[in-house]
Design an enzyme around this catalytic site. Structure first.
Site, short mmCIF file in Angstrom:
data_model
loop_
_atom_site.label_atom_id
_atom_site.label_comp_id
_atom_site.label_asym_id
_atom_site.label_seq_id
_atom_site.Cartn_x
_atom_site.Cartn_y
_atom_site.Cartn_z
N GLU A 116 0.82 -1.20 0.00
CA GLU A 116 0.00 0.00 0.00
C GLU A 116 0.86 1.25 0.00
O GLU A 116 1.96 1.28 0.57
CB GLU A 116 -0.94 -0.01 1.21
CG GLU A 116 -1.96 -1.12 1.06
CD GLU A 116 -3.00 -1.18 2.16
OE1 GLU A 116 -4.11 -1.63 1.88
OE2 GLU A 116 -2.71 -0.78 3.30
N CYS A 129 3.51 8.53 1.45
CA CYS A 129 3.99 7.54 2.42
C CYS A 129 4.18 6.23 1.66
O CYS A 129 3.22 5.66 1.15
CB CYS A 129 2.92 7.41 3.50
SG CYS A 129 3.30 6.17 4.74
N CYS A 136 6.05 -7.02 7.19
CA CYS A 136 7.21 -6.63 8.02
C CYS A 136 7.60 -7.82 8.86
O CYS A 136 6.73 -8.54 9.37
CB CYS A 136 6.82 -5.45 8.92
SG CYS A 136 8.22 -4.79 9.86
N CYS A 140 5.71 -5.39 16.06
CA CYS A 140 5.30 -4.40 17.05
C CYS A 140 3.83 -4.68 17.39
O CYS A 140 3.01 -4.88 16.49
CB CYS A 140 5.49 -2.99 16.50
SG CYS A 140 7.21 -2.71 16.03
N CYS A 143 0.81 -2.68 15.75
CA CYS A 143 0.89 -2.35 14.31
C CYS A 143 0.26 -3.45 13.47
O CYS A 143 0.58 -4.63 13.63
CB CYS A 143 2.35 -2.16 13.91
SG CYS A 143 2.56 -1.94 12.14
N SER A 233 11.69 6.28 8.46
CA SER A 233 11.25 5.94 9.82
C SER A 233 11.71 4.53 10.15
O SER A 233 11.49 3.60 9.38
CB SER A 233 9.72 6.02 9.90
OG SER A 233 9.28 5.57 11.15
N SER A 255 10.74 5.35 15.77
CA SER A 255 9.50 4.90 16.41
C SER A 255 9.83 4.53 17.85
O SER A 255 10.16 3.39 18.15
CB SER A 255 8.95 3.68 15.68
OG SER A 255 8.60 4.05 14.37
N HIS A 257 7.98 5.32 21.16
CA HIS A 257 6.76 4.78 21.77
C HIS A 257 6.84 4.42 23.25
O HIS A 257 5.80 4.15 23.87
CB HIS A 257 6.23 3.56 20.99
CG HIS A 257 6.05 3.80 19.53
ND1 HIS A 257 5.50 4.95 19.01
CD2 HIS A 257 6.39 3.05 18.44
CE1 HIS A 257 5.47 4.88 17.69
NE2 HIS A 257 6.03 3.76 17.31
N CYS A 375 -1.48 5.83 9.80
CA CYS A 375 -0.25 5.19 10.26
C CYS A 375 -0.51 3.84 10.92
O CYS A 375 -1.32 3.74 11.82
CB CYS A 375 0.38 6.07 11.33
SG CYS A 375 1.92 6.73 10.82
#
Ligand code: SAH
Ligand code: SF4
Length: 397
Positions: A116, A129, A136, A140, A143, A233, A255, A257, A375
């Site tokens: 995407e 983006c 991935c 996380c 996510c 990122s 990232s 967090h 996000c």
């Protein structure tokens, strides 16, 4: 009744012509040499094609008027200028646009993978983006992409190809027409002014291809995006951070967090390998930092998990001495996610502590929520493989 004979069907599509769109200069040179362009003409031909592909956005060799007719025909016989295939295009009420793209199958993949790409227009800028991997490998816990099992690195041309495709779709080429459906587009001459590697995937796990694609994106004779308008990122692949800074020199976002290792281990599991202290050290040493060139620290606001005022103060303390921006990201929920977004009041109080420490307007407004484009919500359908398809894929590998 006789049974129908078993027919073996080859599910691999016939070898398609490769696309030159998204290729690096080196890739183009090899392709042209393979097509028979004499060595002494190669640099000149690469420069011509480069300008047509990346400064003008051409999609047909026949329109390349300064290339000889013979060569145009030869190129057309062997190559295309195709972009990744669009499976769907969704436009949010706020003008955010999300494309689901299908990539060619490679090797053992049971079906073509999908990624995407999201375009976020504002009044004075447009941010694209882009994805660096299918899925991935990291997991996380907040996510959606991290729940996708099908993973592969994108090729450099598949990464740069996302920029070409988005420029096609929003009419961001010289003389091109925009969508003309009343949606928000920035007033700037160029409609894509910034690129962020914040789509699917961990870009530092696909270092070479992401680097090659950003070389294409920032090349002054083509797409000409300033490296200061490109942001990578990362979840914190510490050893690659200095290498990225030296070789690619883009802006960096981390990232973060969480402000302590126990919590960060849970939210961003790569923290077990590269804990916060090591990550901060790599940030401090990132080349070229100054008050005009800061690292962005992303902090997702998770209700009752990381949103206390003590944590806001810990965050400010942790970042002291690093030229930093802080982005507080309201958690974007996805189906069956285990977290909730912090209350608005909590976010405001958290932001106040951060603001008082000198960080300006840090809350990132979620965009494209209605089309699951915000996000961390990106997760293509290509995962929805049946068990038998997965087995078939594994057997072929
Ligand atoms: N893999 C890279 C880049 C892609 S994720 C990275 O992790 O940095 C881009 C950003 O979205 C990261 O800061 C990520 O932590 C954040 N994110 C992921 N899921 C989210 C969610 N559900 N809500 C809000 N932000 C999320
Ligand atoms: Fe991967 Fe980034 Fe999602 Fe973590 S937040 S799973 S690193 S895409």
């Amino acid at each position: 009744m006789t049974a129908a004979p078993l027919v073996k069907i080859d599910l691999q599509s016939p070898a398609a012509k490769p696309s030159l769109a998204g290729m690096t200069r080196a890739g183009l040179k090899t392709a042209l040499a393979d097509a028979g362009v004499p060595e002494k003409q190669l640099n000149m031909r690469v420069a011509q094609l480069w300008s047509w592909i990346y400064a003008r956005g051409l999609t047909r060799f026949e329109d390349m008027t300064d290339v000889s007719k013979d060569l145009r025909r030869q190129l057309d016989d062997r190559f295309t200028l195709d972009r990744p295939e669009i499976v769907s295009e969704q436009v949010s009420v706020d003008g955010t646009c999300k494309w689901l793209l299908r990539l060619p199958k490679r090797g053992h993949e049971a079906r073509p993978p999908e990624i995407e790409t999201v375009y976020i227009p504002e009044s004075d800028r447009g941010t694209l983006c882009i994805s660096s991997q299918v899925g991935c490998t990291l997991t996380c816990s907040f996510c959606h992409t991290g729940t996708q099992r099908l993973v592969r690195n994108l090729e450099a041309e598949e990464i740069a190809g996302q920029i070409l495709l988005a420029r096609d779709r929003i009419g961001d080429w010289p003389g091109a027409k925009g969508p003309e459906d009343g949606r928000l587009l920035p007033s700037s001459e160029r409609k894509i002014t910034n690129v962020v590697l914040m789509g699917m995937g961990e870009p530092l796990y696909n270092f070479d291809n992401v680097k090659a694609a950003m070389d294409v994106a920032s090349d002054g004779d083509g797409l000409a995006l300033s490296r200061r308008r490109i942001t990578l990122s990362t979840s914190g692949v510490v050893p690659e951070i200095p290498r990225w800074g030296e070789q690619a020199d883009t802006m960096l976002a981390i990232s973060l967090h969480a402000t302590n290792d126990d919590l960060r281990n849970e939210l961003v599991p790569i923290n077990r390998k590269y804990p916060i202290a090591e990550l901060m050290e790599a940030c401090r040493n990132y080349p070229g930092l100054s008050n005009a060139r800061r690292i962005t620290f992303e902090y997702v606001m998770l209700k009752d998990i990381n949103d206390s005022l003590a944590e806001a103060r810990a965050l400010v303390k942790l970042l002291s001495g690093i030229p930093a921006k802080i982005n507080l990201i309201p958690f974007n929920p996805w189906p069956n996610s285990r977290y909730e977004c912090s209350d608005w009041e909590t976010i405001e109080r958290f932001a106040e502590v951060v603001n008082r420490a000198g960080y300006a307007s840090p809350v990132r407004t979620p965009r494209g929520r209605d089309i699951l484009a915000a996000c961390g919500q990106l997760r293509s359908e290509s995962l929805r493989l049946s068990a038998s398809e997965r087995r078939a894929g594994a057997e072929k590998a």
